[in-house]
Design a protein around this motif. Sequence first.
Motif, short mmCIF file in Angstrom:
data_model
loop_
_atom_site.label_atom_id
_atom_site.label_comp_id
_atom_site.label_asym_id
_atom_site.label_seq_id
_atom_site.Cartn_x
_atom_site.Cartn_y
_atom_site.Cartn_z
N LEU A 1 -1.74 -1.10 -6.65
CA LEU A 1 -1.71 -1.60 -5.39
C LEU A 1 -0.59 -0.70 -4.62
N GLN A 2 0.48 -0.76 -5.41
CA GLN A 2 1.72 -0.09 -4.82
C GLN A 2 1.73 1.50 -4.86
N VAL A 3 1.06 2.10 -6.02
CA VAL A 3 0.99 3.31 -6.35
C VAL A 3 -0.38 3.71 -6.62
N LYS B 1 0.03 -9.84 -3.13
CA LYS B 1 0.01 -8.47 -4.00
C LYS B 1 -1.01 -7.58 -3.14
N VAL B 2 -2.35 -8.50 -2.66
CA VAL B 2 -3.32 -7.68 -2.04
C VAL B 2 -2.68 -7.23 -0.59
N MET B 3 -2.26 -8.15 0.10
CA MET B 3 -1.52 -8.06 1.38
C MET B 3 -0.72 -7.18 1.53
N ARG B 4 -0.09 -6.83 0.42
CA ARG B 4 1.22 -5.87 0.62
C ARG B 4 0.60 -4.53 0.02
N ALA B 5 -0.52 -4.40 -0.21
CA ALA B 5 -0.95 -3.20 -1.02
C ALA B 5 -0.71 -2.06 0.13
N VAL B 6 -0.36 -0.82 -0.61
CA VAL B 6 -0.12 0.26 -0.05
C VAL B 6 -1.34 0.89 0.67
N THR B 7 -1.36 1.04 1.97
CA THR B 7 -2.51 1.94 2.48
C THR B 7 -2.25 3.11 3.00
N ASP B 8 -3.11 3.79 3.55
CA ASP B 8 -2.76 5.30 3.87
C ASP B 8 -2.54 5.40 5.32
N GLY B 9 -2.14 6.72 5.80
CA GLY B 9 -2.18 7.22 7.27
C GLY B 9 -3.32 6.87 7.72
N GLY B 10 -3.26 6.83 9.31
CA GLY B 10 -4.23 6.74 10.12
C GLY B 10 -4.68 5.33 10.09
N ARG B 11 -5.72 4.74 10.67
CA ARG B 11 -6.13 3.44 10.87
C ARG B 11 -7.61 3.21 10.44
N GLU B 12 -8.34 4.13 10.24
CA GLU B 12 -9.71 4.19 10.29
C GLU B 12 -9.98 3.79 8.73
N VAL B 13 -10.94 2.60 8.46
CA VAL B 13 -11.28 2.41 7.15
C VAL B 13 -12.56 3.38 6.49
N VAL B 14 -12.20 4.18 5.70
CA VAL B 14 -13.52 5.04 5.27
C VAL B 14 -13.13 5.12 3.72
N TYR B 15 -14.18 5.36 3.10
CA TYR B 15 -13.95 5.38 1.54
C TYR B 15 -13.89 6.91 1.41
N ASP B 16 -12.59 7.26 1.08
CA ASP B 16 -12.46 8.73 0.57
C ASP B 16 -11.34 8.78 -0.25
N PRO B 17 -11.62 8.67 -1.58
CA PRO B 17 -10.45 8.37 -2.76
C PRO B 17 -9.35 9.61 -2.80
N LEU C 1 -9.72 -5.57 6.15
CA LEU C 1 -10.16 -5.26 4.88
C LEU C 1 -9.36 -6.13 3.86
N LYS C 2 -8.10 -5.96 4.06
CA LYS C 2 -7.01 -6.69 3.01
C LYS C 2 -7.41 -8.15 2.78
N SER C 3 -7.65 -8.74 3.85
CA SER C 3 -7.61 -10.20 3.93
C SER C 3 -9.01 -10.48 3.20
N ASP C 4 -10.23 -9.68 3.36
CA ASP C 4 -11.41 -10.14 2.39
C ASP C 4 -11.17 -9.50 0.98
N VAL C 5 -10.40 -8.71 0.90
CA VAL C 5 -10.09 -8.27 -0.52
C VAL C 5 -9.27 -9.43 -1.42
#
Length: 333
Positions: free
Chosen positions: A190-192, A221-237, A272-276
């Motif tokens: 979740l961090q890397v 740990k989930v709530m502190r997971a590293v997310t990516d730039g931008g704000r949009e939730v899209v599935y793009d690994p 999303l994080k809160s549901d995960v």
Amino acid sequence: MRIFSGVKPTGHPTLGNLLGAMQRWARIDQFRSDDPGDALFCVVDLHALTVPHEPAALRERTREVATLLLATGLDPERCTVFCQSHVAAHTRLTWIMESVVGDGELRRMVQYKEKSARQESVSTALLTYPALMAADILAYGAEEVPVGDDQRQHVELARDLAVRFNTRYGEVFPVPRAVRPPAGARVMNLQVPTDKMGKSDDTAVQGIIYLLDPPDSARRKVMRAVTDGGREVVYDPEAKPGVANLLDILSACGDGTEPAELATRYASYGALKSDVADAVVAVLEPLQARYREFADDPATIDKILRAGADRASALADPYVSAAYDAIGLLPPR
Ligand code: TYM
């Protein structure tokens, strides 16, 4: 059809082990025939000797992993749960596998390269690990091997060795194949989020959810997971590995809705994080409750492992004898 898979008692099992493998094993078990010899799930303790270890910790981890396997819902009446070191067939067949595998093939294994690069001194067992793993699978004539993505290369090698042995010495082994779960085949840290969530990692522990983590800590740990730039939730690994990992986890913890479909339901990373976090806790809590019940009763665990080893030995011995015979070893009697 026969199924075999295993989990190594190094470190504490993680959400990756559960979603990539163990949860799926329990589901397979529920849909199976009543023959407990059709599906074998093994605590592969001999594999834990390939890296430096503490004997007392290994004993503890082996019990912990066996108990967790039962806590996931594996039913010892409908499948076989056992310890690798209790069944001699694994090491007897390993020598045969070592005689058909090339050392170059072993050196090319990604896990060998990664693990040997991290250690000062490397044991021979770390190199020959995939020969033992091939023996694990072939000793039972297993055809399907449900594993996460990181084990696919090892199962491919087992497949090659089965074909090679059969071609050289006569048909003894069915040719196995790896089966991947529909979701959760590669849970990332979740961090890397470009690294696998591995149980023996000592880096980025805050990015690893252990199956026995208190639910509050897993949620954090989930709530502190590293997310990516931008704000949009899209599935793009590729472009958004952090968000994609969360969507994969949500998919694997839930009803299997595709991650890309799940992405359309969220307008923010926070939601999303809160549901995960909720989904992960909903998987961990019942698992931990069952774990505590079994953990209070070690005698029952021992009994299940003993019965499992007896059944496993009876299933493996004919394959090992056939392989010894085919390769030209004189029968002992
Ligand atoms: P091990 O103990 O590392 O992992 C057990 C299972 O968990 C899966 N897994 C993951 N899946 C998704 N995401 C992750 N982050 C993740 N981390 C682990 C693994 O793919 C595996 O299915 N060599 C094997 C054990 C083994 C084995 C075998 C497996 C020994 N003999 C024969 C199958 C058949 C291992 O170390 O798995």
